[in-house]
Design a protein around this motif. Structure first.
Motif, PDB file in Angstrom:
ATOM      1  N   LEU A   1     -18.996 -51.708  36.207  1.00 58.35           N
ATOM      2  CA  LEU A   1     -17.397 -50.991  36.590  1.00 58.35           C
ATOM      3  C   LEU A   1     -17.508 -50.517  37.728  1.00 58.35           C
ATOM      4  O   LEU A   1     -16.854 -50.218  38.608  1.00 58.35           O
ATOM      5  CB  LEU A   1     -18.000 -49.912  35.517  1.00 58.35           C
ATOM      6  N   ILE A   2     -19.252 -49.759  38.386  1.00 57.73           N
ATOM      7  CA  ILE A   2     -19.057 -48.556  39.175  1.00 57.73           C
ATOM      8  C   ILE A   2     -18.818 -49.920  40.509  1.00 57.73           C
ATOM      9  O   ILE A   2     -17.832 -50.010  42.119  1.00 57.73           O
ATOM     10  CB  ILE A   2     -20.412 -48.421  39.392  1.00 57.73           C
ATOM     11  N   GLU A   3     -19.420 -50.708  40.340  1.00 58.24           N
ATOM     12  CA  GLU A   3     -19.083 -52.205  41.537  1.00 58.24           C
ATOM     13  C   GLU A   3     -17.594 -52.310  41.674  1.00 58.24           C
ATOM     14  O   GLU A   3     -17.440 -52.825  42.552  1.00 58.24           O
ATOM     15  CB  GLU A   3     -20.029 -53.227  41.445  1.00 58.24           C
ATOM     16  N   LYS A   4     -17.096 -52.121  40.914  1.00 60.32           N
ATOM     17  CA  LYS A   4     -15.672 -52.854  40.272  1.00 60.32           C
ATOM     18  C   LYS A   4     -14.356 -51.763  41.445  1.00 60.32           C
ATOM     19  O   LYS A   4     -14.469 -52.324  42.019  1.00 60.32           O
ATOM     20  CB  LYS A   4     -15.280 -53.485  38.980  1.00 60.32           C
ATOM     21  N   LEU A   5     -14.696 -50.651  40.618  1.00 59.54           N
ATOM     22  CA  LEU A   5     -13.947 -49.768  41.444  1.00 59.54           C
ATOM     23  C   LEU A   5     -14.772 -49.180  43.269  1.00 59.54           C
ATOM     24  O   LEU A   5     -13.977 -49.185  43.943  1.00 59.54           O
ATOM     25  CB  LEU A   5     -14.600 -48.428  40.473  1.00 59.54           C
ATOM     26  N   LYS A   6     -15.753 -49.727  43.886  1.00 61.65           N
ATOM     27  CA  LYS A   6     -15.872 -50.088  44.886  1.00 61.65           C
ATOM     28  C   LYS A   6     -14.951 -51.078  45.979  1.00 61.65           C
ATOM     29  O   LYS A   6     -14.823 -50.452  46.707  1.00 61.65           O
ATOM     30  CB  LYS A   6     -17.473 -49.909  45.262  1.00 61.65           C
ATOM     31  N   ALA A   7     -15.574 -52.361  44.520  1.00 61.53           N
ATOM     32  CA  ALA A   7     -14.515 -53.429  45.730  1.00 61.53           C
ATOM     33  C   ALA A   7     -12.773 -52.755  45.503  1.00 61.53           C
ATOM     34  O   ALA A   7     -12.089 -52.997  46.802  1.00 61.53           O
ATOM     35  CB  ALA A   7     -14.616 -54.139  44.575  1.00 61.53           C
ATOM     36  N   ALA A   8     -12.429 -52.258  44.886  1.00 60.59           N
ATOM     37  CA  ALA A   8     -11.472 -52.014  44.541  1.00 60.59           C
ATOM     38  C   ALA A   8     -10.646 -50.656  45.745  1.00 60.59           C
ATOM     39  O   ALA A   8     -10.147 -49.564  45.951  1.00 60.59           O
ATOM     40  CB  ALA A   8     -10.783 -51.511  43.762  1.00 60.59           C
ATOM     41  N   LYS A   9     -12.004 -49.558  46.144  1.00 59.50           N
ATOM     42  CA  LYS A   9     -11.645 -48.972  46.824  1.00 59.50           C
ATOM     43  C   LYS A   9     -11.494 -47.410  46.352  1.00 59.50           C
ATOM     44  O   LYS A   9     -11.106 -46.706  47.254  1.00 59.50           O
ATOM     45  CB  LYS A   9     -11.029 -49.251  48.338  1.00 59.50           C
ATOM     46  N   ILE A  10     -11.900 -47.343  45.187  1.00 56.10           N
ATOM     47  CA  ILE A  10     -11.616 -46.096  44.068  1.00 56.10           C
ATOM     48  C   ILE A  10     -12.841 -45.628  45.138  1.00 56.10           C
ATOM     49  O   ILE A  10     -12.504 -44.274  45.117  1.00 56.10           O
ATOM     50  CB  ILE A  10     -11.661 -46.734  43.012  1.00 56.10           C
ATOM     51  N   PHE A  11     -14.094 -46.046  44.672  1.00 56.18           N
ATOM     52  CA  PHE A  11     -15.470 -45.250  45.156  1.00 56.18           C
ATOM     53  C   PHE A  11     -15.547 -45.584  46.355  1.00 56.18           C
ATOM     54  O   PHE A  11     -14.918 -47.385  46.649  1.00 56.18           O
ATOM     55  CB  PHE A  11     -16.532 -45.912  43.829  1.00 56.18           C
ATOM     56  N   MET A  12     -16.225 -45.057  47.247  1.00 53.50           N
ATOM     57  CA  MET A  12     -16.798 -45.581  48.258  1.00 53.50           C
ATOM     58  C   MET A  12     -18.339 -45.851  48.114  1.00 53.50           C
ATOM     59  O   MET A  12     -19.432 -45.696  46.840  1.00 53.50           O
ATOM     60  CB  MET A  12     -17.433 -44.309  48.585  1.00 53.50           C
TER      61      MET A  12
END
Length: 81
Positions: free
Chosen positions: A70-81
């Motif tokens: 989930l963290i990786e998907k949020l990073k891919a979506a540019k929500i997380f850095m």
């Protein structure tokens, strides 16, 4: 409507191309409106959102692997850095 809601309506108008009078007035509804109406375009490089598939609904407590995915998907979506 407070200042934050007024600013969020401006953001919603910029992200959706809708007029301010088409956008709801309370913060929660504005956020929902953006989520339902935002369409990425090639001419908007300042908004580098990338839609990713959501993980399946959990049927048990998530594992470390699930959480990290989930963290990786949020990073891919540019929500997380």
């Amino acid at each position: 409507m407070n200042n934050l809601e007024a600013k969020m309506k401006e953001v919603a108008a910029a992200l959706t191309g809708k007029e301010a009078d088409e956008i709801p007035g309370n913060l929660e509804d504005i956020c929902s409106f953006i989520a339902e109406n935002y369409q990425a375009s090639d001419s908007a490089p300042d908004f580098p959102f990338e839609q990713v598939k959501a993980p399946e609904m959990a049927t048990a407590a998530p594992t470390q692997e699930d959480f990290n995915g989930l963290i990786e998907k949020l990073k891919a979506a540019k929500i997380f850095m």
